[in-house]
Design a protein around this motif. Sequence first.
Motif, mmCIF file in Angstrom:
data_model
loop_
_atom_site.group_PDB
_atom_site.id
_atom_site.type_symbol
_atom_site.label_atom_id
_atom_site.label_comp_id
_atom_site.label_asym_id
_atom_site.label_seq_id
_atom_site.Cartn_x
_atom_site.Cartn_y
_atom_site.Cartn_z
ATOM 1 N N LYS A 1 0.826 -1.211 0.000
ATOM 2 C CA LYS A 1 0.000 0.000 0.000
ATOM 3 C C LYS A 1 0.860 1.261 0.000
ATOM 4 N N ASP A 2 1.952 1.254 0.787
ATOM 5 C CA ASP A 2 2.846 2.420 0.813
ATOM 6 C C ASP A 2 3.458 2.663 -0.562
ATOM 7 N N ARG A 3 3.855 1.571 -1.219
ATOM 8 C CA ARG A 3 4.420 1.732 -2.569
ATOM 9 C C ARG A 3 3.382 2.263 -3.545
ATOM 10 N N GLN A 4 2.137 1.800 -3.410
ATOM 11 C CA GLN A 4 1.086 2.311 -4.287
ATOM 12 C C GLN A 4 0.846 3.797 -4.060
ATOM 13 N N ILE A 5 0.858 4.210 -2.795
ATOM 14 C CA ILE A 5 0.667 5.636 -2.494
ATOM 15 C C ILE A 5 1.814 6.459 -3.070
ATOM 16 N N LYS A 6 3.046 5.967 -2.905
ATOM 17 C CA LYS A 6 4.196 6.691 -3.445
ATOM 18 C C LYS A 6 4.122 6.758 -4.975
ATOM 19 N N ARG A 7 3.677 5.636 -5.597
ATOM 20 C CA ARG A 7 3.596 5.618 -7.058
ATOM 21 C C ARG A 7 2.559 6.626 -7.548
ATOM 22 N N LYS A 8 1.408 6.694 -6.862
ATOM 23 C CA LYS A 8 0.384 7.663 -7.254
ATOM 24 C C LYS A 8 0.870 9.098 -7.051
ATOM 25 N N ALA A 9 1.572 9.326 -5.926
ATOM 26 C CA ALA A 9 2.107 10.672 -5.696
ATOM 27 C C ALA A 9 3.128 11.045 -6.760
ATOM 28 N N LYS A 10 3.930 10.063 -7.179
ATOM 29 C CA LYS A 10 4.916 10.321 -8.228
ATOM 30 C C LYS A 10 4.223 10.621 -9.554
ATOM 31 N N GLN A 11 3.149 9.875 -9.830
ATOM 32 C CA GLN A 11 2.404 10.132 -11.064
ATOM 33 C C GLN A 11 1.763 11.516 -11.048
ATOM 34 N N GLU A 12 1.218 11.925 -9.912
ATOM 35 C CA GLU A 12 0.634 13.268 -9.813
ATOM 36 C C GLU A 12 1.709 14.340 -9.966
ATOM 37 N N ALA A 13 2.897 14.084 -9.417
ATOM 38 C CA ALA A 13 3.983 15.065 -9.558
ATOM 39 C C ALA A 13 4.471 15.140 -10.999
ATOM 40 N N GLN A 14 4.436 14.000 -11.713
ATOM 41 C CA GLN A 14 4.884 14.003 -13.109
ATOM 42 C C GLN A 14 3.916 14.739 -14.014
ATOM 43 N N LYS A 15 2.652 14.874 -13.582
ATOM 44 C CA LYS A 15 1.701 15.604 -14.406
ATOM 45 C C LYS A 15 2.078 17.080 -14.539
ATOM 46 N N ALA A 16 2.790 17.601 -13.514
ATOM 47 C CA ALA A 16 3.206 19.004 -13.566
ATOM 48 C C ALA A 16 4.557 19.175 -14.231
ATOM 49 N N GLN A 17 5.186 18.068 -14.676
ATOM 50 C CA GLN A 17 6.495 18.144 -15.319
ATOM 51 C C GLN A 17 6.343 17.909 -16.821
ATOM 52 N N PRO A 18 7.175 18.529 -17.622
ATOM 53 C CA PRO A 18 7.113 18.300 -19.071
ATOM 54 C C PRO A 18 7.597 16.899 -19.429
ATOM 55 N N ARG A 19 6.909 16.270 -20.357
ATOM 56 C CA ARG A 19 7.282 14.929 -20.796
ATOM 57 C C ARG A 19 8.217 15.010 -22.002
#
Length: 462
Positions: free
Chosen positions: A371-389
């Motif tokens: 569960k902790d890894r899933q939360i971190k992965r979702k937080a990372k995905q949300e942070a990547q939305k604000a970064q240029p791909r």
Amino acid sequence: MAAARRLKRVVASQPGFLNLKSTSDSTESLSGRRKRVNKNKKKNWNKYSDINDVDEFLEDVRHQERTTGGLLSEKPDDSLFFLDVGQPKKAEQKEAEPVEGKKRKGKASRPLRIDLILQHDSLVPPPKDVLAFQQPNAKKLRRIAQKAEQLAAKGVVPRRQKQLLNRRPVERTAKRAVTEANNNPDREYYDIWGQKAKDTADPWYLQQTGKKLVKRPEKLNEKPSVLPAVEVIAPGGSYNPDFFSHQALLQEAHEVEVKKKKEEDKVERQLAVNREDTATEETILREQVEGLVEEENEEAAAPNEEEEGDVAVGAITLSDKKTERQRKREKADKIKEQQRLSERRQTDQRQQLFQLRSIKASIKQQDQRTKDRQIKRKAKQEAQKAQPRRLGKLKFKPQDLEVQLSDELAGSLRQLKPEGSVLKDRFKSLQKRNLIEPRERAKFKRRHKLKYVEKRAFREIT
């Protein structure tokens, strides 16, 4: 044999005897001569075989089939016999005068002789036309029908029938009786770009004819980035900023410059030449005479090495061969090792019964880590939305911070000097929000080489 023939002749000569054979046979029998025929040959089968009785029987069968529709022996008694009860009494018919417009019954109703001749008088049914009953893919259609019957018996509805049942009726909206005027200020607002045209046709018809529009994926409705179109500059970038906010902006710009300097130093260190790797006169001389001094020693040592290698190969080949006792011992050791491992496995399984609490606790810890890894992965995905791909071969480079030093600050807007470019700022914003890929200015490449020509006026002066 002769006595039997004599007896036959005597009986045949009597006046009351009826001869059933043909005259030729009687003459042959009387004469005592018989023509011998070889019936093994095919040409003598029809010539010397009497098939009149067979032809008569077949003709009789055909006659019965034409007249009665089958053999008389197979017909029931009711169709062959009837009970004669005499002539039925005719009712007295009143003589009526013929009415105009009606035809008389009698000879006019009888068919003509020519029609009777052309009628089919045989009761044998015509042969069945096989081609009329043939269907393409009849076996496949029969198999499909049988499968449909089996599914219907089980209560399973076919997919096509289910689609027909799920068809929705067309929603028909009643037309307005009176059309509103275009200059009516109280009419409803109609956005020509915001509303979509409604499909009035049946959706099943549109799907089968291929005219139904493809449904837009929900993913295309999402924005490629959560960043705003216009980002507000930091408070320190104002023309008359606060002291602390201006210092914070200067600190941010300083960190950016330090990071750039570290990257440049790293590249220089990687490209720098190590002093130990530089060539000297001694190393150059050693490379030039490499392999010229030790050639004789190498030639002398070569035969000895070959002999030693042959002996070693022979020893290896001899040592690889195992005796029968060694193979049996290895097999017994292998069996013992397998038994030991199986016993160890059984012991571990029995020990796990006493470790249920610890196993349950470890499972809970593993679930918590997941569960902790899933939360971190979702937080990372949300942070990547604000970064240029990475949309192209070039990587996005952020725009330089537009900051003024303390001595460059202006006290009023009249003395403020413009910095940066609005067009460049919009272009970088599109790249940062993943709307376009990062690009570089196209480099000018001259197609033809420059040609320098000396002018005539300059030539005359010189």
